[in-house]
Write a protein that holds these residues in place. Structure first.
Motif, PDB file in Angstrom:
ATOM      1  N   ASP A  71       0.831  -1.208   0.000  1.00  0.00           N
ATOM      2  CA  ASP A  71       0.000   0.000   0.000  1.00  0.00           C
ATOM      3  C   ASP A  71       0.865   1.259   0.000  1.00  0.00           C
ATOM      4  O   ASP A  71       0.582   2.224  -0.719  1.00  0.00           O
ATOM      5  CB  ASP A  71      -0.916   0.008   1.226  1.00  0.00           C
ATOM      6  CG  ASP A  71      -2.020  -1.030   1.135  1.00  0.00           C
ATOM      7  OD1 ASP A  71      -2.295  -1.499   0.009  1.00  0.00           O
ATOM      8  OD2 ASP A  71      -2.582  -1.395   2.190  1.00  0.00           O
ATOM      9  N   ILE A  72       1.919   1.247   0.807  1.00  0.00           N
ATOM     10  CA  ILE A  72       2.826   2.395   0.878  1.00  0.00           C
ATOM     11  C   ILE A  72       3.479   2.629  -0.481  1.00  0.00           C
ATOM     12  O   ILE A  72       3.595   3.769  -0.950  1.00  0.00           O
ATOM     13  CB  ILE A  72       3.899   2.176   1.956  1.00  0.00           C
ATOM     14  CG1 ILE A  72       3.272   2.206   3.351  1.00  0.00           C
ATOM     15  CG2 ILE A  72       4.999   3.232   1.862  1.00  0.00           C
ATOM     16  CD1 ILE A  72       4.222   1.822   4.463  1.00  0.00           C
ATOM     17  N   LEU A  73       3.905   1.549  -1.140  1.00  0.00           N
ATOM     18  CA  LEU A  73       4.552   1.663  -2.450  1.00  0.00           C
ATOM     19  C   LEU A  73       3.581   2.207  -3.488  1.00  0.00           C
ATOM     20  O   LEU A  73       3.937   3.084  -4.286  1.00  0.00           O
ATOM     21  CB  LEU A  73       5.092   0.296  -2.893  1.00  0.00           C
ATOM     22  CG  LEU A  73       5.805   0.270  -4.247  1.00  0.00           C
ATOM     23  CD1 LEU A  73       7.026   1.183  -4.231  1.00  0.00           C
ATOM     24  CD2 LEU A  73       6.207  -1.157  -4.626  1.00  0.00           C
ATOM     25  N   LEU A 129      14.112   7.444  -7.773  1.00  0.00           N
ATOM     26  CA  LEU A 129      13.190   7.725  -6.676  1.00  0.00           C
ATOM     27  C   LEU A 129      12.729   6.444  -5.996  1.00  0.00           C
ATOM     28  O   LEU A 129      12.680   6.357  -4.762  1.00  0.00           O
ATOM     29  CB  LEU A 129      11.970   8.500  -7.191  1.00  0.00           C
ATOM     30  CG  LEU A 129      12.212   9.954  -7.605  1.00  0.00           C
ATOM     31  CD1 LEU A 129      10.948  10.540  -8.224  1.00  0.00           C
ATOM     32  CD2 LEU A 129      12.636  10.793  -6.400  1.00  0.00           C
ATOM     33  N   LEU A 130      12.416   5.430  -6.803  1.00  0.00           N
ATOM     34  CA  LEU A 130      11.945   4.178  -6.224  1.00  0.00           C
ATOM     35  C   LEU A 130      13.066   3.442  -5.508  1.00  0.00           C
ATOM     36  O   LEU A 130      12.843   2.810  -4.464  1.00  0.00           O
ATOM     37  CB  LEU A 130      11.334   3.293  -7.314  1.00  0.00           C
ATOM     38  CG  LEU A 130       9.961   3.725  -7.822  1.00  0.00           C
ATOM     39  CD1 LEU A 130       9.499   2.835  -8.965  1.00  0.00           C
ATOM     40  CD2 LEU A 130       8.937   3.697  -6.693  1.00  0.00           C
ATOM     41  N   GLU A 131      14.269   3.503  -6.054  1.00  0.00           N
ATOM     42  CA  GLU A 131      15.405   2.864  -5.379  1.00  0.00           C
ATOM     43  C   GLU A 131      15.616   3.468  -3.993  1.00  0.00           C
ATOM     44  O   GLU A 131      15.793   2.750  -3.001  1.00  0.00           O
ATOM     45  CB  GLU A 131      16.681   3.026  -6.215  1.00  0.00           C
ATOM     46  CG  GLU A 131      16.761   2.102  -7.420  1.00  0.00           C
ATOM     47  CD  GLU A 131      18.047   2.305  -8.199  1.00  0.00           C
ATOM     48  OE1 GLU A 131      18.828   3.226  -7.838  1.00  0.00           O
ATOM     49  OE2 GLU A 131      18.280   1.563  -9.164  1.00  0.00           O
ATOM     50  N   THR A 152      12.386   2.648  -1.587  1.00  0.00           N
ATOM     51  CA  THR A 152      12.302   1.273  -1.086  1.00  0.00           C
ATOM     52  C   THR A 152      13.450   0.952  -0.149  1.00  0.00           C
ATOM     53  O   THR A 152      13.287   0.199   0.808  1.00  0.00           O
ATOM     54  CB  THR A 152      12.298   0.270  -2.258  1.00  0.00           C
ATOM     55  OG1 THR A 152      13.454   0.504  -3.100  1.00  0.00           O
ATOM     56  CG2 THR A 152      11.045   0.416  -3.096  1.00  0.00           C
ATOM     57  N   SER A 153      14.614   1.547  -0.412  1.00  0.00           N
ATOM     58  CA  SER A 153      15.751   1.323   0.472  1.00  0.00           C
ATOM     59  C   SER A 153      15.524   1.984   1.828  1.00  0.00           C
ATOM     60  O   SER A 153      15.771   1.383   2.881  1.00  0.00           O
ATOM     61  CB  SER A 153      17.029   1.877  -0.168  1.00  0.00           C
ATOM     62  OG  SER A 153      18.121   1.777   0.726  1.00  0.00           O
ATOM     63  N   ILE A 193      11.116  -4.941  -7.784  1.00  0.00           N
ATOM     64  CA  ILE A 193      10.428  -3.939  -8.598  1.00  0.00           C
ATOM     65  C   ILE A 193      11.100  -3.918  -9.967  1.00  0.00           C
ATOM     66  O   ILE A 193      12.322  -3.769 -10.068  1.00  0.00           O
ATOM     67  CB  ILE A 193      10.507  -2.543  -7.957  1.00  0.00           C
ATOM     68  CG1 ILE A 193       9.819  -2.548  -6.590  1.00  0.00           C
ATOM     69  CG2 ILE A 193       9.847  -1.503  -8.854  1.00  0.00           C
ATOM     70  CD1 ILE A 193       9.931  -1.237  -5.846  1.00  0.00           C
ATOM     71  N   LEU A 194      10.306  -4.071 -11.005  1.00  0.00           N
ATOM     72  CA  LEU A 194      10.831  -4.066 -12.367  1.00  0.00           C
ATOM     73  C   LEU A 194      10.345  -2.820 -13.086  1.00  0.00           C
ATOM     74  O   LEU A 194       9.162  -2.453 -12.999  1.00  0.00           O
ATOM     75  CB  LEU A 194      10.367  -5.315 -13.124  1.00  0.00           C
ATOM     76  CG  LEU A 194      10.818  -6.668 -12.552  1.00  0.00           C
ATOM     77  CD1 LEU A 194      10.216  -7.809 -13.366  1.00  0.00           C
ATOM     78  CD2 LEU A 194      12.339  -6.767 -12.532  1.00  0.00           C
TER      79      LEU A 194
END
Length: 263
Positions: free
Chosen positions: A130-132, A158-160, A163-164, A172-173
């Motif tokens: 949900d957060i993602l 941004l996603l890297e 999530t880190s 994530i692809l």
């Protein structure tokens, strides 16, 4: 319970742009300060009266008390005494306004690609999923189908980082399409128009322009809130991806003319 009722009333009046009475009154004061050459308690009382008029379910004394809270929180500065008492919006107040008011972006650099985002997060981590999803949406993404999102802006870095930082597990692809890319029988422009609901947004901007002609006498606060309610839903895509004659920029310019101030 009273605070919940007030928040619900404010959200209804502002179409979800603002959620608290404090923020609503702060914006009302901001409009009067920036449009007026006199920053006095007369202006403050006008803001209180206007807020009470728009929020007729909220007690007048509650609104006045909220104005005092703005000063206590350092969002408004008061000077002078009695009838000469004046006020100004502080830097903290302006910073607060910018946290809840969406801004129209004129500069939208684009690398000419569309990105598809898919992810595989263990089912036991529903909260992380949900957060993602919320983060992908905030960065310009739109849901294409289950666990597959589309984004015109490169989300990789941004996603890297996100999530880190949040410790989100799974994979994530991200894949890239060109400007002439297509998915199934649907062209890319048609796909963008559908998933971002651009036709509906165009209708809302057009209605805003019709309801607010250049000679409009609608109070600036009402104009600002009506426009921001639409802008909040606008993904503000790269301009080459917007439909021809998309009325967002014209609506923004009309909003600026009627409110006379850039936040």
């Amino acid at each position: 319970m009273r605070n919940i009722q007030i928040s619900s009333t404010v959200r209804t009046v502002t179409d979800g742009v603002i959620g608290t009475l404090t923020d609503f009154l702060l914006l009302a004061l901001y409009d009067l300060v920036t449009l007026s050459t006199v920053r006095t308690m007369y202006d403050a009382n006008r803001a209180i009266d206007e807020a009470h008029h728009m929020l007729d379910e909220v007690n007048y004394q509650t609104i006045k008390k909220t104005f005092s809270q703005l000063s206590q929180k350092g969002l408004v500065r008061q000077t002078g005494k009695h009838s000469t008492l004046a006020f100004s919006i502080t830097k903290a107040g302006l910073k607060r306004i910018k946290t809840f008011m969406p801004t129209y972006t004129d500069n939208r650099p684009w690398d000419g690609h569309i990105y598809l985002i898919s992810y595989d997060i263990p089912s036991r981590n529903n909260r992380n999923r949900d957060i993602l999803r919320q983060y992908i949406r905030r960065t310009g993404g739109a849901l294409l189908q289950e666990s597959l999102w589309i984004n015109p802006y490169n989300p990789t870095l941004l996603l890297e980082k996100f999530t880190s930082t949040r410790g989100i597990p799974g994979t994530i692809l991200i894949s890239r399409l060109g400007q002439d890319g297509a998915i199934g029988d649907e062209s890319l422009p048609d796909l963008i128009r559908r998933v971002y609901r651009l036709n509906d947004l165009a209708d809302q901007y057009t209605n805003f322009l019709s309801a607010n002609p250049p000679q409009s006498t609608t109070p600036p606060l009402k104009v600002r809130l009506d426009f921001m309610a639409i802008l909040k839903k606008d993904p503000q895509l790269p301009f080459p991806l917007e439909p021809k004659d998309f009325p967002a920029k014209k609506a923004w310019e009309r909003h600026q003319y009627l409110t006379k101030k850039i936040l």
